[in-house]
Design an enzyme around this catalytic site. Structure first.
Site, PDB file in Angstrom:
ATOM      1  N   ALA A 126      29.168  -5.729 104.138  1.00  0.00           N
ATOM      2  CA  ALA A 126      29.712  -4.398 103.911  1.00  0.00           C
ATOM      3  C   ALA A 126      29.323  -3.541 105.117  1.00  0.00           C
ATOM      4  CB  ALA A 126      29.117  -3.813 102.641  1.00  0.00           C
ATOM      5  N   GLY A 141      29.461  -8.662 101.184  1.00  0.00           N
ATOM      6  CA  GLY A 141      30.866  -8.460 100.841  1.00  0.00           C
ATOM      7  C   GLY A 141      31.761  -9.544 101.434  1.00  0.00           C
ATOM      8  N   GLU A 187      31.546 -12.398  99.091  1.00  0.00           N
ATOM      9  CA  GLU A 187      32.222 -12.018  97.843  1.00  0.00           C
ATOM     10  C   GLU A 187      33.743 -12.113  97.998  1.00  0.00           C
ATOM     11  OE1 GLU A 187      29.907  -8.276  97.454  1.00  0.00           O
ATOM     12  OE2 GLU A 187      29.485  -9.017  95.433  1.00  0.00           O
ATOM     13  N   GLU A 211      22.016  -8.722 100.029  1.00  0.00           N
ATOM     14  CA  GLU A 211      21.927  -7.322  99.572  1.00  0.00           C
ATOM     15  C   GLU A 211      20.516  -6.902  99.160  1.00  0.00           C
ATOM     16  OE1 GLU A 211      24.298  -9.422  98.919  1.00  0.00           O
ATOM     17  OE2 GLU A 211      26.244  -8.430  99.061  1.00  0.00           O
TER      18      GLU A 211
END
Ligand code: NAD
Length: 692
Positions: free
Chosen positions: A62, A102, A105, A125
């Site tokens: 991210a 991310g 993901e 994370e």
């Protein structure tokens, strides 16, 4: 080139993400991907979609800077993932470089994943105090099983694609051209129905004891931290509830973690560490010198550890001592350290021999004449250091860096005895020097830019976090820790027990409180410093309760006892005689002991660091508040999840810090007071200086 490029390979639509340098999930990326999926859906000629990263990597995570954006402006990763999951044609993530956070993901929401063998996949994370917030906690356990998913999410450590392929996380390893391999794979499976969605699967190996054990495990690995426990809750939901329920819960828990002071602290550290590498006036073009050979003077506690840092990265070292005995002892310790690492499987015996063969012991300082850097690590005594630097000046080759590992002494004064003060710098390692990540780089008045830039590059090379500081007594870290020690002794003098004071710091998240730390370092060291400082200031000989403990011959762990007693497990136990010594001391000085709360102890200690830190900032000894935080976390064990002492103070509100300091009779530093009055934080100060 747009942020997400569309290109057709006959019946396959390829979406290429172009968001250099690491294709982070910034605003624009989700919109681009969603538009690509819409195009693929409405075109009957498209049978499958491949998503790939342009440049050197897939999506590496991210965009952390967007964490502070309001929800409606943050990039819509979850929306993109939902759309992918519901998509009616096969989608293939083609992974090279890293698929982190991310990025992984996104890949997990595709129907299939292919990767080059050395790609790295992970959900890091937890390192920023958050959790995978776009399906990671629900999908990863469904693929790799509960235990492995917990291991990956709680450690944050990525795995290689080859391992991921054994776990079923990667469907095919592509050895040659990744895009060609991915397109071929997509074509092979273009008509396979039903689409094998991860969200439709259940979690393999999800026995309840896996989650119970993980909850026990994090009390050791992540004591006091929020996000690891949320991660376990969510992994358990993946195993026990329908996908949609876990998916919804994940969104809420992600926000809870993201908005916590812990995540703010870890994110602050993430940026502060990167900022600390920047020094005004030093650019990429500043010339540096090659360090091909190092010299070290002194094979004691520090010299040996410092030598290991160089040997570990293949730089040969010549190490000098005054006697053969001292040399043999020093080398013996280095060898033992390496052999212990080999026993633990961290290196082979060949590695041990290889490293030892790069180490040249000598009793003759003249052997340092070919070293590119020479680090002095002898006794902390100005006369001894001056003598060494005078001799070095005659021996060292032109351009060699002459460094001192002094923890407190004036590097300008050391440099002044040479004819080349521009070559002199302080390189302050922390004990144990082969383990601790911090390197305080002490810039003296005449240190050249080349020497400074080379030292910063060297820090990176030997895997340390280098932070530039100015010359003053104790530089940044020790100057602060001295004030902290003064306050700790005062709290005991007023009535607290040492173990309660230590407990207050353990509660804040420090592995050791002030007295556990001084027992470990050796009480005689602090005692000698206090005596020396009093002499310099013309004050009477210090006679505190701790000085009296040292005078009984108890020096800490090295004498099996100091403030505490120690057995072979090195666990501190209060000692009744020392308690009595403290009580007698108070009685003699007419001090009536009072009850001191844990809160008071925590605040007084933490704020003594902050107050001294503010003075250091104002004097320009540290460039930024963030630098002080980096120093305190990597050199002194301040918990990373609090972001360092300065960030901790900003979290508490500087107004409150000032009020508490005043309440406890300390005078707030002018800078601290000003920022508090203006309703600002230390980050604002860094921004004012243009250095944040
Ligand atoms: P130490 O006493 O363990 O080692 C010093 C070594 O230097 C001894 O082996 C001694 O024989 C050798 N020595 C003395 N004079 C010498 C000379 N002229 N030539 C060659 N060798 C000589 O001390 P230490 O703990 O390693 O500390 C060394 C320096 O590092 C000091 O300046 C200290 O302040 C600093 N330092 C220590 C720590 C720590 O935690 N111990 C941490 C950071 C910095």
């Amino acid at each position: 080139m747009s942020i997400v490029d569309h290109s057709r390979q006959d019946d396959i639509l390829v979406l290429t993400i172009n968001n250099p340098p690491v294709n982070a999930f910034s605003p624009g990326v989700p919109e681009g991907l969603k538009a690509g999926l819409d195009a693929a859906a409405s075109d009957d000629g498209v049978r499958a979609v491949v998503i790939i990263g342009g440049g050197r990597t897939f999506v590496a995570g991210a965009d952390i800077r967007t964490f502070n954006l309001p929800r409606d402006q943050a990039p819509d990763l979850r929306g993109t993932i939902e759309k992918l999951d519901a998509f009616g044609k096969p989608t293939v993530a083609a992974i090279h470089g890293t698929a982190l956070g991310g990025g992984l993901e996104l890949a997990l929401a595709c129907t299939y994943r292919v990767a080059v063998p050395d790609a790295q996949l992970g959900l890091p994370e937890v390192k920023l105090g958050v959790l995978p917030g776009a399906g990671g906690t629900q999908r990863l356990p469904r693929v790799v099983g509960a235990q492995k998913a917990l291991d990956m999410m709680l450690s944050g450590t990525p795995i290689r694609a080859t391992e991921a392929s054994q776990l079923g996380l990667i469907d095919r390893i592509v050895d040659g051209d990744l895009l060609a391999g991915a397109v071929e794979f997509a074509r092979e499976l273009a008509e396979a129905r039903p689409l094998p969605r991860i969200s439709d699967r259940s979690v393999p190996g999800a026995r309840p004891d896996v989650f119970a054990a993980a909850r026990v495990g994090i009390t050791k690995t992540h004591r006091g931290q929020l996000s690891p426990s949320l991660i376990i809750d969510l992994a358990e939901m993946a195993a026990t509830t329908p996908f949609k329920q876990g998916w919804d819960a994940e969104a809420g828990k992600f926000m809870q973690a993201k908005d916590s002071p812990q995540s703010r602290g870890l994110r602050h550290l993430f940026f502060a560490e990167r900022e600390s590498a920047k020094i005004p006036g030093i650019t990429k073009d500043t010339p540096t010198t090659d360090i091909r050979r190092a010299g070290i003077i002194g094979a004691g506690t520090m010299g040996g550890g410092i030598a290991m840092n160089f040997l570990n990265v293949g730089i040969p070292v010549t190490i000098v001592e005054t006697t053969q005995d001292a040399l043999d002892r020093g080398l013996g310790i280095i060898r033992r350290n390496y052999e212990n690492s080999a026993k633990k499987g961290r290196m082979t015996m060949d590695d041990v021999e290889n490293r030892m063969s790069m180490l040249t012991p000598t009793l003759d300082m003249a052997d340092l004449n070919d070293a590119d850097i020479i680090i002095e690590a002898v006794f902390e005594n100005m006369d001894v250091k001056k003598d060494i630097f005078t001799r070095l000046d005659a021996i060292a080759k032109p351009g060699a860096i002459l460094a001192s590992n002094t923890s407190t002494l004036n590097v300008n004064e050391i440099a002044s005895v040479t004819k080349r003060p521009e070559s002199v710098i302080g390189l302050h390692f922390f004990s144990p020097a082969n383990v601790m990540k911090l390197l305080e780089i002490v810039r003296a008045d005449k240190t050249s830019d080349t020497v400074l830039a080379t030292s910063m590059a060297l820090a990176r090379k030997i895997k340390k976090v280098g932070v530039v500081v100015g010359v003053c007594d104790g530089f940044v870290g020790n100057r602060m820790v001295h004030r902290y020690g003064d306050e700790a002794r005062k709290i005991v003098e007023e009535g607290a027990r040492p173990e309660d004071v230590d407990a207050s710091m353990n509660e804040l998240g420090l592995p050791m409180g002030p007295f556990q730390m001084s027992d470990m370092a050796g009480l005689d060291i602090g005692h000698a410093i206090r005596q020396h400082q009093a002499k310099v200031r013309g004050e009477p000989k210090p006679d505190g309760w701790l000085d009296r403990i040292v005078e009984t011959g108890r020096k800490g762990q090295k004498t099996q006892g100091g403030i505490y007693d120690y057995d072979e497990t090195r666990k501190p136990r209060p000692n009744a005689e020392m308690q009595k010594l403290i009580e007698d001391y108070r009685a003699e000085k007419g001090i009536v002991p009072r009850e001191i709360s844990q809160e008071e102890s925590t605040q007084r200690l933490a704020y003594s660091l902050v107050n001294e830190g503010a003075k250091i900032l104002e004097e320009g000894i540290a460039q930024r508040a963030g630098d002080i935080d980096v120093i305190y976390i990597y050199g002194y064990g301040f918990p990373a999840y609090r972001g360092g002492p300065m960030q901790y103070a900003s979290e508490q509100g500087l107004k409150n810090v000032v009020a508490d300091l005043e309440k406890y009779g300390q005078t707030p530093a002018p800078l601290l007071k000003r920022l508090a009055d203006e309703g600002k934080t230390f980050a604002d100060f860094d921004a004012e200086k243009g250095r944040a």
